[in-house]
Design a protein around this motif. Structure first.
Motif, PDB file in Angstrom:
ATOM      1  N   THR A   6      18.236  18.331 -30.698  1.00 41.61           N
ATOM      2  CA  THR A   6      17.811  19.841 -31.021  1.00 41.61           C
ATOM      3  C   THR A   6      16.553  20.379 -30.528  1.00 41.61           C
ATOM      4  O   THR A   6      15.720  19.785 -30.608  1.00 41.61           O
ATOM      5  N   ILE A   9      14.344  27.306 -29.869  1.00 48.46           N
ATOM      6  CA  ILE A   9      13.703  28.133 -28.759  1.00 48.46           C
ATOM      7  C   ILE A   9      13.151  29.343 -29.454  1.00 48.46           C
ATOM      8  O   ILE A   9      13.597  29.962 -30.685  1.00 48.46           O
ATOM      9  N   ARG A  21      19.854  29.137 -24.401  1.00 41.42           N
ATOM     10  CA  ARG A  21      20.667  28.409 -25.481  1.00 41.42           C
ATOM     11  C   ARG A  21      22.149  28.098 -24.495  1.00 41.42           C
ATOM     12  O   ARG A  21      22.526  26.946 -24.720  1.00 41.42           O
ATOM     13  N   LEU A  24      21.216  24.780 -22.401  1.00 40.09           N
ATOM     14  CA  LEU A  24      20.639  23.754 -22.980  1.00 40.09           C
ATOM     15  C   LEU A  24      22.220  23.306 -23.752  1.00 40.09           C
ATOM     16  O   LEU A  24      22.267  21.969 -23.809  1.00 40.09           O
ATOM     17  N   GLN A  25      22.995  24.067 -24.293  1.00 40.68           N
ATOM     18  CA  GLN A  25      24.246  23.649 -24.948  1.00 40.68           C
ATOM     19  C   GLN A  25      25.056  23.109 -23.729  1.00 40.68           C
ATOM     20  O   GLN A  25      25.622  22.102 -24.235  1.00 40.68           O
ATOM     21  N   THR A  31      20.706  23.746 -30.478  1.00 40.38           N
ATOM     22  CA  THR A  31      19.847  24.877 -30.109  1.00 40.38           C
ATOM     23  C   THR A  31      19.700  25.531 -31.518  1.00 40.38           C
ATOM     24  O   THR A  31      20.656  25.663 -32.492  1.00 40.38           O
ATOM     25  N   GLU A  33      17.109  28.922 -32.937  1.00 41.04           N
ATOM     26  CA  GLU A  33      16.443  30.227 -32.206  1.00 41.04           C
ATOM     27  C   GLU A  33      15.649  30.925 -33.447  1.00 41.04           C
ATOM     28  O   GLU A  33      15.853  31.021 -34.476  1.00 41.04           O
TER      29      GLU A  33
END
Ligand code: CA
Length: 239
Positions: A6, A9, A21, A24-25, A31, A33
Protein backbone atom coordinates in the motif's frame (compact mmCIF):
# COMPACT_ATOMS: atom_id res chain seq x y z
CA UNK A 1 -0.25 -14.90 -3.76
CA UNK A 2 2.07 -12.01 -3.14
CA UNK A 3 0.95 -9.50 -0.56
CA UNK A 4 -0.19 -6.22 -2.08
CA UNK A 5 1.73 -3.21 -0.90
CA UNK A 6 0.00 0.00 0.00
CA UNK A 7 1.27 3.44 -0.98
CA UNK A 8 -0.12 6.49 0.77
CA UNK A 9 -0.29 9.56 -1.49
CA UNK A 10 -0.25 12.86 0.41
CA UNK A 11 -0.76 15.58 -2.16
CA UNK A 12 -3.25 18.41 -2.51
CA UNK A 13 -3.19 18.70 -6.30
CA UNK A 14 -5.91 16.40 -7.48
CA UNK A 15 -4.50 15.99 -10.99
CA UNK A 16 -1.23 14.69 -9.55
CA UNK A 17 -3.05 12.35 -7.18
CA UNK A 18 -4.94 10.97 -10.18
CA UNK A 19 -1.74 10.27 -12.09
CA UNK A 20 -0.07 8.67 -9.08
CA UNK A 21 -3.08 6.53 -8.19
CA UNK A 22 -3.52 5.34 -11.77
CA UNK A 23 0.10 4.33 -12.20
CA UNK A 24 0.52 2.76 -8.78
CA UNK A 25 -2.61 0.67 -9.18
CA UNK A 26 -1.53 -0.36 -12.66
CA UNK A 27 1.66 -1.69 -11.08
CA UNK A 28 -0.28 -3.65 -8.49
CA UNK A 29 -0.18 -1.34 -5.48
CA UNK A 30 -3.09 -0.45 -3.27
CA UNK A 31 -3.36 3.28 -2.68
CA UNK A 32 -4.56 5.59 0.05
CA UNK A 33 -4.99 9.31 -0.43
CA UNK A 34 -4.79 12.39 1.74
CA UNK A 35 -5.18 15.94 0.47
CA UNK A 36 -3.70 17.63 3.53
CA UNK A 37 -0.83 16.91 5.88
CA UNK A 38 -2.81 16.13 9.02
CA UNK A 39 -4.96 13.54 7.25
CA UNK A 40 -1.78 12.08 5.78
CA UNK A 41 -0.22 11.75 9.20
CA UNK A 42 -3.37 10.17 10.62
CA UNK A 43 -3.40 7.61 7.80
CA UNK A 44 0.26 6.74 8.42
CA UNK A 45 -0.64 5.94 12.03
CA UNK A 46 -3.92 4.14 11.32
CA UNK A 47 -3.15 2.21 8.15
CA UNK A 48 0.62 1.60 8.33
CA UNK A 49 1.23 1.96 4.56
CA UNK A 50 4.35 0.41 3.01
CA UNK A 51 5.48 3.73 1.56
CA UNK A 52 4.48 7.40 1.69
CA UNK A 53 4.63 9.76 -1.28
CA UNK A 54 4.66 13.14 0.36
CA UNK A 55 4.17 16.53 -1.23
CA UNK A 56 5.79 19.36 0.74
CA UNK A 57 3.43 22.29 0.20
CA UNK A 58 0.24 21.02 1.81
CA UNK A 59 -2.64 22.57 3.69
CA UNK A 60 -3.04 22.23 7.50
CA UNK A 61 0.32 20.57 8.12
CA UNK A 62 3.12 20.86 5.57
CA UNK A 63 5.18 17.94 4.32
CA UNK A 64 8.23 18.82 6.40
CA UNK A 65 6.17 18.65 9.58
CA UNK A 66 4.56 15.39 8.49
CA UNK A 67 7.96 13.85 7.77
CA UNK A 68 9.49 15.02 11.02
CA UNK A 69 6.53 13.76 13.05
CA UNK A 70 6.65 10.35 11.37
CA UNK A 71 10.32 9.97 12.30
CA UNK A 72 9.88 11.43 15.78
CA UNK A 73 7.38 8.69 16.44
CA UNK A 74 9.95 6.09 15.46
CA UNK A 75 8.13 5.01 12.30
CA UNK A 76 10.54 3.70 9.63
CA UNK A 77 8.13 3.66 6.69
CA UNK A 78 9.94 4.84 3.54
CA UNK A 79 9.04 8.43 2.68
CA UNK A 80 9.58 9.88 -0.79
CA UNK A 81 9.02 13.60 -0.92
CA UNK A 82 7.67 15.33 -4.00
CA UNK A 83 9.27 18.70 -4.72
CA UNK A 84 9.53 21.25 -7.48
CA UNK A 85 12.64 20.71 -9.54
CA UNK A 86 14.09 24.11 -8.69
CA UNK A 87 13.50 23.85 -4.92
CA UNK A 88 17.01 22.71 -3.96
CA UNK A 89 16.70 23.64 -0.30
CA UNK A 90 13.46 21.72 0.05
CA UNK A 91 15.13 18.52 -1.13
CA UNK A 92 17.99 18.82 1.31
CA UNK A 93 15.71 19.82 4.17
CA UNK A 94 13.40 16.90 3.45
CA UNK A 95 16.32 14.49 3.61
CA UNK A 96 17.54 16.12 6.81
CA UNK A 97 14.13 15.51 8.34
CA UNK A 98 14.34 11.83 7.56
CA UNK A 99 12.82 11.41 4.11
CA UNK A 100 14.40 8.55 2.15
CA UNK A 101 14.49 10.30 -1.18
CA UNK A 102 12.74 12.85 -3.32
CA UNK A 103 11.01 12.97 -6.67
CA UNK A 104 10.95 16.23 -8.59
CA UNK A 105 7.90 17.61 -10.37
CA UNK A 106 7.29 17.13 -13.20
CA UNK A 107 8.34 13.53 -12.69
CA UNK A 108 8.60 10.70 -15.16
CA UNK A 109 6.29 7.86 -14.25
CA UNK A 110 9.03 5.35 -14.95
CA UNK A 111 11.45 6.97 -12.56
CA UNK A 112 8.76 7.33 -9.92
CA UNK A 113 7.79 3.66 -10.11
CA UNK A 114 11.44 2.58 -9.99
CA UNK A 115 11.96 4.55 -6.82
CA UNK A 116 8.75 3.40 -5.18
CA UNK A 117 9.65 -0.22 -5.86
CA UNK A 118 13.27 0.18 -4.74
CA UNK A 119 12.19 1.68 -1.43
CA UNK A 120 9.47 -0.88 -0.76
CA UNK A 121 11.99 -3.67 -1.48
CA UNK A 122 14.57 -2.10 0.77
CA UNK A 123 12.09 -1.80 3.62
CA UNK A 124 11.13 -5.45 3.16
CA UNK A 125 14.61 -6.80 3.49
CA UNK A 126 15.13 -5.08 6.84
CA UNK A 127 16.24 -7.66 9.35
CA UNK A 128 13.67 -9.25 11.63
CA UNK A 129 14.72 -8.87 15.27
CA UNK A 130 13.52 -12.38 16.15
CA UNK A 131 16.07 -14.19 13.95
CA UNK A 132 19.21 -14.85 15.97
CA UNK A 133 22.52 -15.29 14.18
CA UNK A 134 25.75 -14.43 16.03
CA UNK A 135 27.64 -13.74 12.79
CA UNK A 136 25.39 -10.75 12.31
CA UNK A 137 27.49 -8.74 14.73
CA UNK A 138 30.33 -6.52 13.57
CA UNK A 139 32.86 -5.57 16.24
CA UNK A 140 34.80 -2.49 15.14
CA UNK A 141 36.62 -1.28 18.21
CA UNK A 142 34.46 1.33 19.88
CA UNK A 143 31.73 0.75 17.31
CA UNK A 144 29.56 -2.32 17.35
CA UNK A 145 26.91 -3.16 14.78
CA UNK A 146 24.19 -5.71 15.45
CA UNK A 147 22.44 -6.42 12.16
CA UNK A 148 19.67 -8.48 13.69
CA UNK A 149 18.67 -5.79 16.10
CA UNK A 150 19.39 -2.98 13.58
CA UNK A 151 21.44 -1.47 16.36
CA UNK A 152 24.73 0.41 16.17
CA UNK A 153 26.52 1.46 19.34
CA UNK A 154 29.66 3.41 20.16
CA UNK A 155 31.26 2.92 23.56
CA UNK A 156 28.14 0.97 24.42
CA UNK A 157 25.72 3.82 23.71
CA UNK A 158 23.06 3.56 21.03
CA UNK A 159 23.97 5.81 18.08
CA UNK A 160 20.26 6.19 17.30
CA UNK A 161 20.67 5.88 13.55
CA UNK A 162 17.80 6.00 11.11
CA UNK A 163 17.31 2.85 9.06
CA UNK A 164 19.10 4.42 6.11
CA UNK A 165 22.04 5.61 8.21
CA UNK A 166 22.27 2.17 9.76
CA UNK A 167 22.35 0.50 6.36
CA UNK A 168 24.96 2.92 5.06
CA UNK A 169 27.20 2.41 8.09
CA UNK A 170 26.78 -1.36 7.93
CA UNK A 171 27.59 -1.46 4.24
CA UNK A 172 30.73 0.65 4.57
CA UNK A 173 31.85 -1.07 7.77
CA UNK A 174 31.46 -4.57 6.40
CA UNK A 175 33.78 -3.55 3.57
CA UNK A 176 36.40 -1.78 5.70
CA UNK A 177 39.01 0.14 3.76
CA UNK A 178 37.21 -0.21 0.45
CA UNK A 179 36.21 3.03 -1.28
CA UNK A 180 32.73 3.28 -2.77
CA UNK A 181 31.61 5.96 -5.18
CA UNK A 182 28.38 7.78 -4.42
CA UNK A 183 26.93 6.06 -7.46
CA UNK A 184 27.82 2.64 -6.05
CA UNK A 185 26.30 3.52 -2.70
CA UNK A 186 23.13 4.70 -4.42
CA UNK A 187 22.87 1.33 -6.11
CA UNK A 188 23.82 -0.87 -3.18
CA UNK A 189 22.48 0.92 -0.13
CA UNK A 190 19.61 2.82 -1.73
CA UNK A 191 18.87 -0.15 -3.98
CA UNK A 192 18.62 1.91 -7.16
CA UNK A 193 19.94 -0.37 -9.87
CA UNK A 194 21.49 1.58 -12.71
CA UNK A 195 20.72 4.85 -11.02
CA UNK A 196 22.25 7.77 -12.89
CA UNK A 197 20.58 10.75 -11.32
CA UNK A 198 21.21 12.93 -8.32
CA UNK A 199 23.57 11.40 -5.77
CA UNK A 200 23.40 14.22 -3.24
CA UNK A 201 21.27 12.06 -0.99
CA UNK A 202 24.44 10.09 -0.29
CA UNK A 203 26.29 13.20 0.87
CA UNK A 204 23.46 14.23 3.15
CA UNK A 205 23.26 10.74 4.66
CA UNK A 206 27.05 10.66 5.18
CA UNK A 207 26.95 14.02 6.89
CA UNK A 208 24.17 12.96 9.22
CA UNK A 209 25.91 9.68 9.94
CA UNK A 210 29.13 11.48 10.82
CA UNK A 211 27.28 13.71 13.26
CA UNK A 212 26.30 10.60 15.17
CA UNK A 213 29.35 8.39 14.71
CA UNK A 214 32.36 10.71 14.81
CA UNK A 215 33.90 12.29 17.90
CA UNK A 216 34.29 15.42 15.80
CA UNK A 217 32.24 15.40 12.56
CA UNK A 218 34.48 18.13 11.10
CA UNK A 219 37.48 15.79 11.19
CA UNK A 220 36.03 12.36 10.53
CA UNK A 221 38.12 9.33 11.50
CA UNK A 222 35.69 6.53 10.68
CA UNK A 223 33.79 7.62 7.60
CA UNK A 224 36.44 9.02 5.33
CA UNK A 225 36.09 11.00 2.10
CA UNK A 226 38.37 10.13 -0.79
CA UNK A 227 38.14 13.31 -2.78
CA UNK A 228 36.83 12.71 -6.27
CA UNK A 229 36.29 9.02 -5.56
CA UNK A 230 33.87 8.42 -2.74
CA UNK A 231 33.58 7.21 0.85
CA UNK A 232 35.08 4.47 2.95
CA UNK A 233 35.00 3.20 6.51
CA UNK A 234 38.25 3.00 8.46
CA UNK A 235 39.14 2.15 12.02
CA UNK A 236 41.35 4.83 13.55
CA UNK A 237 44.88 3.48 14.08
CA UNK A 238 44.98 4.40 17.76
CA UNK A 239 41.98 2.24 18.64
CA1 CA B 1 1.04 21.02 -2.95
Amino acid sequence: MEKKHTVLIVEDEKSIVDILRFNLQKEGFDTLEAFDGQTGLDLVMEKAPDLVLLDLMLPVLNGFEVCRTIRDRGINTPVLIITAREAENDKIMGLELGADDYITKPFSVRELMARVKANVRRAERMPQPAQEAPSQILELGRIRIDRNASLATKDGANLELTQREFELLTYLASNQGKVFSRQELMERVWNYAGYVGDVRGVDVAVRRLREKVEDNPATPRYIITRRGVGYLFERPEDE
